[in-house]
Write a protein that holds these residues in place. Structure first.
Motif, mmCIF file in Angstrom:
data_model
loop_
_atom_site.group_PDB
_atom_site.id
_atom_site.type_symbol
_atom_site.label_atom_id
_atom_site.label_comp_id
_atom_site.label_asym_id
_atom_site.label_seq_id
_atom_site.Cartn_x
_atom_site.Cartn_y
_atom_site.Cartn_z
ATOM 1 N N GLY A 1 41.440 46.782 13.879
ATOM 2 C CA GLY A 1 40.611 47.402 14.911
ATOM 3 C C GLY A 1 39.451 46.559 15.365
ATOM 4 N N ARG A 2 39.575 45.241 15.163
ATOM 5 C CA ARG A 2 38.464 44.354 15.523
ATOM 6 C C ARG A 2 38.624 43.684 16.888
ATOM 7 N NH1 ARG A 2 37.997 40.140 11.063
ATOM 8 N NH2 ARG A 2 40.140 40.722 10.527
ATOM 9 N N VAL A 3 39.531 44.190 17.716
ATOM 10 C CA VAL A 3 39.723 43.642 19.060
ATOM 11 C C VAL A 3 39.594 44.774 20.072
ATOM 12 C CG1 VAL A 3 41.259 42.406 20.631
ATOM 13 C CG2 VAL A 3 41.260 41.842 18.186
ATOM 14 N N THR A 4 38.735 44.576 21.070
ATOM 15 C CA THR A 4 38.553 45.547 22.141
ATOM 16 C C THR A 4 38.720 44.856 23.484
ATOM 17 O OG1 THR A 4 36.994 46.880 20.851
ATOM 18 C CG2 THR A 4 36.950 47.158 23.249
ATOM 19 N N THR A 5 39.585 45.409 24.317
ATOM 20 C CA THR A 5 39.709 44.951 25.698
ATOM 21 C C THR A 5 38.785 45.816 26.542
ATOM 22 O OG1 THR A 5 42.004 44.309 25.350
ATOM 23 C CG2 THR A 5 41.297 44.573 27.621
ATOM 24 N N THR A 6 37.861 45.184 27.279
ATOM 25 C CA THR A 6 36.818 45.954 27.949
ATOM 26 C C THR A 6 36.509 45.438 29.344
ATOM 27 O OG1 THR A 6 34.476 46.599 27.862
ATOM 28 C CG2 THR A 6 35.079 44.557 26.747
ATOM 29 N N GLU A 7 36.333 46.363 30.277
ATOM 30 C CA GLU A 7 35.939 46.016 31.638
ATOM 31 C C GLU A 7 34.531 45.419 31.681
ATOM 32 O OE1 GLU A 7 37.326 45.985 34.602
ATOM 33 O OE2 GLU A 7 39.285 46.825 34.117
ATOM 34 N N LYS A 8 33.765 45.600 30.632
ATOM 35 C CA LYS A 8 32.430 44.999 30.611
ATOM 36 C C LYS A 8 32.495 43.478 30.676
ATOM 37 C CE LYS A 8 30.340 48.804 28.011
ATOM 38 N NZ LYS A 8 29.659 49.204 26.747
ATOM 39 N N LEU A 9 33.656 42.907 30.290
ATOM 40 C CA LEU A 9 33.832 41.452 30.325
ATOM 41 C C LEU A 9 34.699 40.994 31.490
ATOM 42 C CD1 LEU A 9 34.297 40.144 26.662
ATOM 43 C CD2 LEU A 9 32.456 39.625 28.263
ATOM 44 N N ALA A 10 35.106 41.916 32.359
ATOM 45 C CA ALA A 10 35.873 41.499 33.531
ATOM 46 C C ALA A 10 35.030 40.573 34.400
ATOM 47 C CB ALA A 10 36.306 42.718 34.336
ATOM 48 N N GLU A 11 35.686 39.676 35.092
ATOM 49 C CA GLU A 11 34.952 38.751 35.958
ATOM 50 C C GLU A 11 34.186 39.534 37.023
ATOM 51 O OE1 GLU A 11 33.183 36.348 36.433
ATOM 52 O OE2 GLU A 11 34.480 34.596 36.720
ATOM 53 N N TRP A 12 33.117 38.925 37.514
ATOM 54 C CA TRP A 12 32.320 39.477 38.613
ATOM 55 C C TRP A 12 33.284 39.960 39.699
ATOM 56 C CZ3 TRP A 12 26.904 37.338 38.847
ATOM 57 C CH2 TRP A 12 26.128 37.949 39.841
ATOM 58 N N ARG A 13 33.091 41.171 40.193
ATOM 59 C CA ARG A 13 33.924 41.675 41.294
ATOM 60 C C ARG A 13 33.414 41.062 42.598
ATOM 61 N NH1 ARG A 13 33.134 46.461 38.522
ATOM 62 N NH2 ARG A 13 31.840 47.337 40.180
ATOM 63 N N TYR A 14 34.243 40.234 43.206
ATOM 64 C CA TYR A 14 33.800 39.450 44.362
ATOM 65 C C TYR A 14 33.984 40.158 45.700
ATOM 66 C CZ TYR A 14 33.726 35.590 41.007
ATOM 67 O OH TYR A 14 33.469 34.777 39.934
ATOM 68 N N GLY A 15 34.670 41.284 45.729
ATOM 69 C CA GLY A 15 34.797 42.030 46.966
ATOM 70 C C GLY A 15 35.433 41.223 48.085
ATOM 71 N N LEU A 16 34.739 41.093 49.204
ATOM 72 C CA LEU A 16 35.258 40.357 50.367
ATOM 73 C C LEU A 16 35.460 38.877 50.076
ATOM 74 C CD1 LEU A 16 33.191 41.807 53.369
ATOM 75 C CD2 LEU A 16 35.453 42.505 52.552
ATOM 76 N N TYR A 17 34.887 38.392 48.995
ATOM 77 C CA TYR A 17 34.931 36.950 48.721
ATOM 78 C C TYR A 17 36.070 36.543 47.795
ATOM 79 C CZ TYR A 17 30.134 37.820 50.305
ATOM 80 O OH TYR A 17 29.031 38.245 51.000
ATOM 81 N N GLU A 18 36.871 37.517 47.373
ATOM 82 C CA GLU A 18 37.995 37.213 46.490
ATOM 83 C C GLU A 18 38.926 36.181 47.128
ATOM 84 O OE1 GLU A 18 40.321 38.132 42.881
ATOM 85 O OE2 GLU A 18 38.269 38.590 43.499
ATOM 86 N N GLY A 19 39.200 35.115 46.408
ATOM 87 C CA GLY A 19 40.117 34.085 46.875
ATOM 88 C C GLY A 19 39.500 33.047 47.789
ATOM 89 N N LEU A 20 38.209 33.178 48.098
ATOM 90 C CA LEU A 20 37.542 32.207 48.966
ATOM 91 C C LEU A 20 36.837 31.144 48.122
ATOM 92 C CD1 LEU A 20 35.891 34.572 51.614
ATOM 93 C CD2 LEU A 20 38.186 33.561 51.632
ATOM 94 N N VAL A 21 36.473 30.037 48.773
ATOM 95 C CA VAL A 21 35.624 29.026 48.147
ATOM 96 C C VAL A 21 34.210 29.194 48.701
ATOM 97 C CG1 VAL A 21 37.538 27.430 47.773
ATOM 98 C CG2 VAL A 21 36.186 27.267 49.878
#
Length: 236
Positions: A93-113
């Protein structure tokens, strides 16, 4: 000179390996991408050198592992612990998958440089007098720095709960985070109690491992560990 901070818990930061968008600098938040073959090798090489009994990240000394839910991070966790304690970490039980560590939500900038983002913002009437800076301005239809700060501060509270009573090595209390480039740099700023817009230049290659800890065995003195001696490896 003795190591005055011996036994102090560590927080290890593991960035996922290379993806196709990592290679060309595209902002990758919620998009699910596979690691490239080179990205797999990056993580495996880090794991062979740094993860395992008697190594820098010793599974027996990990109180907990937090993993981003994005596939590239989950795969990185699997590769880092290939054959060196993953099953025991999960079953205990020492592994937790959590949205707290998800990458910054980039919104309109997803996939852009970056240059595309700055051009888009100017089209939207933003940043007429200064260039866009994610640490200050956040992302249209994505996350603000304040929102990222809130979820990371919540995660830091969880980590402190594991480590506060073990600042002198009373029991294993190291923590590992497996996540993303922007997010781990943001985490480092918050660990050090800096606001997100604080101009702290940080670099972290795909597949890399970083280290945070505390000074003077004090939960109130978080620190960036800029270097440490490697432990002696156990014989195979």
């Amino acid at each position: 000179m003795p190591d005055k901070d011996a036994g102090t818990p560590r927080v290890y930061l593991a960035r996922h390996g290379e993806t196709e968008w990592t290679k060309n600098g595209r902002y990758t938040g919620v998009t699910e991408l596979e690691l490239t073959p080179h990205g797999v090798t990056q993580v495996q090489n880090s794991g062979r050198v740094l993860v395992g009994p008697g190594r820098l990240i010793d599974p027996s000394r990990l109180a907990h592992v937090f993993v981003s839910p994005r596939k590239r991070a989950v795969d990185t966790f699997d590769l880092l612990f290939e054959g060196v304690g993953k099953q025991d970490l999960v079953e205990s039980g020492r592994v937790t998958t959590t949205e707290k560590l998800a990458e910054w939500r980039y919104g309109l900038y997803e996939g852009l440089v970056t240059k595309e983002i700055r051009a888009l913002r100017k089209e939207h009437g933003l940043d007429q007098d200064r260039e866009w800076n994610i640490w200050r301005d956040g992302c249209e239809e994505g996350e603000s720095p304040q929102e990222v700060t809130a979820r990371l501060d919540s995660l830091i509270e969880e980590i402190h709960a594991f480590q506060a009573g073990n600042m002198h090595g009373e029991k294993p209390a190291d923590v590992l985070l497996v996540a993303h480039g922007h997010l781990l740099r943001a985490f480092t700023k918050r660990w050090l109690k800096y606001p997100m817009e604080f101009p702290l230049s940080l670099m972290m290659e795909p597949g890399a491992i970083g280290i945070l800890s505390y000074e003077h065995h004090s939960i109130d003195e978080p620190a960036l560990m800029v270097g440490m001696a490697f432990p002696s490896q156990s014989a195979p």
